[in-house]
Design an enzyme around this catalytic site. Structure first.
Site, short mmCIF file in Angstrom:
data_model
loop_
_atom_site.label_atom_id
_atom_site.label_comp_id
_atom_site.label_asym_id
_atom_site.label_seq_id
_atom_site.Cartn_x
_atom_site.Cartn_y
_atom_site.Cartn_z
N ASN A 42 0.41 1.25 -1.94
CA ASN A 42 -0.96 1.66 -2.23
C ASN A 42 -1.20 3.05 -1.65
O ASN A 42 -0.70 3.39 -0.58
CB ASN A 42 -2.00 0.63 -1.77
CG ASN A 42 -1.95 0.27 -0.30
OD1 ASN A 42 -0.94 0.43 0.36
ND2 ASN A 42 -3.05 -0.25 0.22
N GLU A 44 -4.38 5.30 -0.95
CA GLU A 44 -5.84 5.39 -0.92
C GLU A 44 -6.30 6.84 -0.94
O GLU A 44 -5.50 7.77 -0.76
CB GLU A 44 -6.38 4.66 0.32
CG GLU A 44 -6.14 3.16 0.23
CD GLU A 44 -6.74 2.38 1.38
OE1 GLU A 44 -6.76 1.15 1.30
OE2 GLU A 44 -7.20 3.01 2.37
N CYS A 53 -3.12 1.27 -6.62
CA CYS A 53 -2.49 0.07 -6.08
C CYS A 53 -0.97 0.21 -6.07
O CYS A 53 -0.39 0.93 -6.88
CB CYS A 53 -2.84 -1.15 -6.93
SG CYS A 53 -4.59 -1.55 -7.02
N GLU A 55 1.23 -1.93 -7.02
CA GLU A 55 1.85 -2.45 -8.24
C GLU A 55 1.91 -1.38 -9.33
O GLU A 55 2.92 -1.22 -10.01
CB GLU A 55 1.06 -3.67 -8.76
CG GLU A 55 1.01 -4.83 -7.79
CD GLU A 55 -0.22 -4.82 -6.88
OE1 GLU A 55 -0.64 -3.72 -6.42
OE2 GLU A 55 -0.77 -5.91 -6.63
N CYS A 86 -4.55 -7.19 -8.48
CA CYS A 86 -5.92 -7.09 -8.98
C CYS A 86 -5.90 -7.10 -10.52
O CYS A 86 -4.84 -7.00 -11.15
CB CYS A 86 -6.58 -5.82 -8.46
SG CYS A 86 -6.05 -4.30 -9.28
N CYS A 89 -4.16 -4.11 -12.28
CA CYS A 89 -2.69 -4.16 -12.23
C CYS A 89 -2.15 -5.22 -13.17
O CYS A 89 -1.10 -5.04 -13.79
CB CYS A 89 -2.22 -4.40 -10.79
SG CYS A 89 -2.47 -2.94 -9.75
#
Ligand code: ZN
Length: 133
Positions: A42, A44, A53, A55, A86, A89
């Site tokens: 991830n 940010e 993310c 993934e 999520c 993803c």
């Protein structure tokens, strides 16, 4: 490749996660059809909605390398909640691997196996029969 190996690949990548805002570090390892593994973490951002993310970072790395077929995705985090993908993803993965195996490494150390089709039974598609080639 065994499930535990794929999860270990993700675990090795975890050190690169950039999560200064949430302090929730996640890493993913995506197994391509030819046996190669692509990792992502991830990433940010101070503008929170720009966060990427793990993934989708792994998926972007794999597709950027020319991969189109995927067999499994291992996901790890350092703490709870368990890093189940999520919705964004799930949709991104469904583009290439609608029934991908998803291995979530839970904080307790066990791996929970999901199928993407179970997590996202009706992905959006603008094609009657999507081409993944
Ligand atoms: Zn996500």
């Amino acid at each position: 490749m065994k499930d535990a190996q794929l999860v270990n690949e993700a675990r090795r990548a975890l050190v690169h996660a950039y999560a200064p805002y949430s302090d929730y570090r996640v890493a993913a390892a995506l197994l391509a059809g030819d046996g190669k593994v692509y990792t992502g973490v991830n990433v940010e951002n101070a503008s929170y909605s720009l966060t990427l993310c793990a993934e989708r970072a792994a998926l972007a790395a794999a597709v950027s390398a020319g991969q189109r077929r995927f067999l499994a995705l291992g996901i790890v985090s350092e703490k709870k909640p368990d890093p189940v993908p999520c919705g964004a993803c799930r949709q991104a993965l469904a583009e290439f691997a609608p029934d991908c195996r998803i291995l979530v490494s839970a904080a307790g150390g066990e791996e929970i196996l999901y199928r993407l089709a179970e997590l996202l039974p009706r992905p959006f598609s603008c094609q009657a029969e999507a081409s993944h080639e």
